[in-house]
Design an enzyme around this catalytic site. Structure first.
Site, PDB file in Angstrom:
ATOM      1  N   GLY A  18     -48.085  -0.597 -18.167  1.00 21.97           N
ATOM      2  CA  GLY A  18     -46.639  -0.351 -18.314  1.00 21.97           C
ATOM      3  C   GLY A  18     -45.934  -0.787 -17.030  1.00 21.97           C
ATOM      4  O   GLY A  18     -44.535  -0.838 -16.652  1.00 21.97           O
ATOM      5  N   LEU A  19     -46.689  -1.722 -16.173  1.00 22.62           N
ATOM      6  CA  LEU A  19     -46.067  -2.233 -14.721  1.00 22.62           C
ATOM      7  C   LEU A  19     -45.653  -3.711 -14.985  1.00 22.62           C
ATOM      8  O   LEU A  19     -45.361  -4.091 -13.736  1.00 22.62           O
ATOM      9  CB  LEU A  19     -47.179  -1.857 -13.681  1.00 22.62           C
ATOM     10  CG  LEU A  19     -47.300  -0.226 -13.223  1.00 22.62           C
ATOM     11  CD1 LEU A  19     -48.205   0.016 -12.452  1.00 22.62           C
ATOM     12  CD2 LEU A  19     -45.761   0.222 -12.878  1.00 22.62           C
ATOM     13  N   GLY A  20     -45.810  -4.270 -15.969  1.00 25.79           N
ATOM     14  CA  GLY A  20     -45.532  -5.771 -16.275  1.00 25.79           C
ATOM     15  C   GLY A  20     -46.303  -6.757 -15.547  1.00 25.79           C
ATOM     16  O   GLY A  20     -45.805  -7.771 -15.281  1.00 25.79           O
ATOM     17  N   SER A  21     -47.617  -6.306 -15.754  1.00 26.67           N
ATOM     18  CA  SER A  21     -48.627  -7.224 -14.983  1.00 26.67           C
ATOM     19  C   SER A  21     -48.539  -8.586 -15.767  1.00 26.67           C
ATOM     20  O   SER A  21     -48.497  -9.659 -14.897  1.00 26.67           O
ATOM     21  CB  SER A  21     -49.931  -6.592 -15.173  1.00 26.67           C
ATOM     22  OG  SER A  21     -50.952  -7.539 -15.577  1.00 26.67           O
ATOM     23  N   ALA A  40     -46.249 -10.327 -17.375  1.00 25.99           N
ATOM     24  CA  ALA A  40     -44.796 -10.887 -16.851  1.00 25.99           C
ATOM     25  C   ALA A  40     -44.973 -11.428 -15.462  1.00 25.99           C
ATOM     26  O   ALA A  40     -44.517 -12.435 -15.154  1.00 25.99           O
ATOM     27  CB  ALA A  40     -43.751 -10.050 -17.071  1.00 25.99           C
ATOM     28  N   ALA A  41     -45.642 -10.509 -14.546  1.00 23.85           N
ATOM     29  CA  ALA A  41     -45.797 -10.980 -13.304  1.00 23.85           C
ATOM     30  C   ALA A  41     -46.533 -12.374 -12.949  1.00 23.85           C
ATOM     31  O   ALA A  41     -46.410 -12.996 -12.111  1.00 23.85           O
ATOM     32  CB  ALA A  41     -46.037  -9.623 -12.324  1.00 23.85           C
ATOM     33  N   ASP A  62     -39.071  -7.178 -19.323  1.00 21.01           N
ATOM     34  CA  ASP A  62     -39.900  -7.433 -18.424  1.00 21.01           C
ATOM     35  C   ASP A  62     -39.990  -8.632 -17.633  1.00 21.01           C
ATOM     36  O   ASP A  62     -40.041  -8.770 -16.258  1.00 21.01           O
ATOM     37  CB  ASP A  62     -41.761  -7.400 -18.912  1.00 21.01           C
ATOM     38  CG  ASP A  62     -42.007  -6.000 -19.152  1.00 21.01           C
ATOM     39  OD1 ASP A  62     -41.006  -5.104 -19.336  1.00 21.01           O
ATOM     40  OD2 ASP A  62     -43.158  -5.444 -19.313  1.00 21.01           O
TER      41      ASP A  62
HETATM   42  O1  PMV Z   1     -44.994  -3.883 -21.739  1.00 18.34           O
HETATM   43  P1  PMV Z   1     -44.339  -2.497 -21.226  1.00 18.34           P
HETATM   44  O2  PMV Z   1     -45.306  -1.437 -21.063  1.00 18.34           O
HETATM   45  O3  PMV Z   1     -43.745  -3.015 -19.846  1.00 18.34           O
HETATM   46  O4  PMV Z   1     -43.099  -1.960 -22.182  1.00 18.34           O
HETATM   47  C1  PMV Z   1     -42.054  -3.107 -22.180  1.00 18.34           C
HETATM   48  C2  PMV Z   1     -40.765  -2.102 -22.725  1.00 18.34           C
HETATM   49  C3  PMV Z   1     -40.644  -2.072 -24.359  1.00 18.34           C
HETATM   50  O5  PMV Z   1     -39.053  -1.795 -24.424  1.00 18.34           O
HETATM   51  C4  PMV Z   1     -41.376  -0.877 -24.826  1.00 18.34           C
HETATM   52  C5  PMV Z   1     -40.936  -3.550 -25.004  1.00 18.34           C
HETATM   53  C6  PMV Z   1     -39.877  -4.400 -24.817  1.00 18.34           C
HETATM   54  O6  PMV Z   1     -40.064  -5.508 -25.155  1.00 18.34           O
HETATM   55  O7  PMV Z   1     -38.844  -3.994 -24.131  1.00 18.34           O
END
Ligand code: PMV
Length: 312
Positions: free
Chosen positions: A103-106, A108-109, A150
């Protein structure tokens, strides 16, 4: 040689509802980061791109790697976007201190760091919105319906108020916010969590839309609290957001224990952050309670904690 980094991220308020058009607030977490390093490789044939990411045991020539894998994919998307399809031979190495699937955006980063390093190295630097769009294209392959939050917060590297399909809105931070992340150590698949919500909403649209509306209202009240420097009220909103995330079925016993431990140790508020079902919990703490909350999270099962701050 060109180096570029991109931060991790946490969602302060609004995950999941943001997929359905409600606003959300996210912050960069600079204490963890992905880094991409690009080097010329004069010994290799022109156009050859050697890619290595030791943490995920990926290495090989771009031409031989699975084109659907996110790393080769962001390299190709970036080259296409800057109009350099056959550069001189390069080596690209990616490292990251961001825990994967937490859930820390790895993801995307990593995409943002690669797009930035490669475009800079080839003399066509991209701006944050261009980098964000490239990272979004890669997220879509693996997450189906990502909201875009993200890639946006990671590419812009500052707190954002985000609505799907709109440019991110910056906002003032009236008083510094002291935050603690606690990792449950349970890896999560964003697409599984988002898919579960989609299915439950399909079965029960009225109830889910009402919950998303309630989350959207919390996000807007939260932004007012951040701008006015009212962290205790913001904490209460975070805990209310967590209760709604429980109702939409994306919390877990491990996350609930960390939330409970943070609150009992004096946090102003706490919630899961990101897709849920595991991954990370986020607590807003009075600065003098930071150490106590950190210890409480470790006792309650967090595999590690990260302290971060928003604002001055
Ligand atoms: O992938 P995560 O754990 O960073 O979650 C993203 C956030 C959500 O709202 C669950 C999904 C989204 O696309 O916004």
């Amino acid at each position: 040689m060109t180096l570029a980094s991109a931060p991790g991220k946490a969602i302060l308020l609004g995950e999941h509802a943001v997929v359905y058009g409600r606003p959300a607030i996210a912050i960069p977490v600079w204490e963890v980061a992905a880094t991409a390093e690009v080097l010329d490789d004069p010994g290799a044939p022109p156009g050859a791109i050697w890619l290595e990411a030791p943490a995920i045991e990926l290495q090989g020539d771009l031409a031989s790697l699975d084109p659907a894998h996110p790393l080769p994919r962001i390299v190709r998307e970036t080259l296409y976007a800057i109009g350099v399809e056959h550069p001189a031979a390069l080596r690209l190495r990616v490292t990251s201190t961001i825990p994967i699937a937490s859930g820390l955006g790895s993801g995307a980063a990593v995409s943002v760091a690669i797009a930035r390093a490669l475009s800079q190295h080839l003399g066509v630097p991209l701006d944050p919105s261009q980098v964000s769009a490239l990272a979004y294209a890669v997220e879509r392959i693996h997450h189906g319906t990502p909201s875009g939050i993200d890639n946006t917060v990671v590419a812009f590297g500052r707190p954002v108020y985000f609505c799907r399909g709109e440019p991110p809105a910056p906002f003032q931070v009236g008083a510094a916010l002291c935050l603690l992340l606690g990792d449950t150590g349970v890896a999560v698949s964003t697409s599984v969590a988002v898919g579960g919500v989609r299915e439950r909403r399909r079965l029960n649209p009225g109830t889910y839309e009402a919950r998303f509306d309630a989350i959207g209202t919390i996000v807007n009240e939260g932004r007012d609290c951040i701008e006015a420097g009212r962290p205790a009220e913001l904490g209460t909103l975070m805990s209310r957001n967590h209760a709604l995330l429980q109702e939409i079925g994306v919390s877990s016993p491990a996350l609930d224990s960390l939330v409970q431990a943070a609150l009992e140790a004096g946090a102003w508020g706490a919630k899961l952050s990101g897709a849920g079902l595991g991954g990370t919990m986020l607590a807003l703490v009075p600065p003098e309670r930071q150490e106590a909350v950190c210890q409480a999270l470790l006792r309650a099962g967090a595999v590690h904690t990260i302290a971060t701050q928003v604002g001055a």
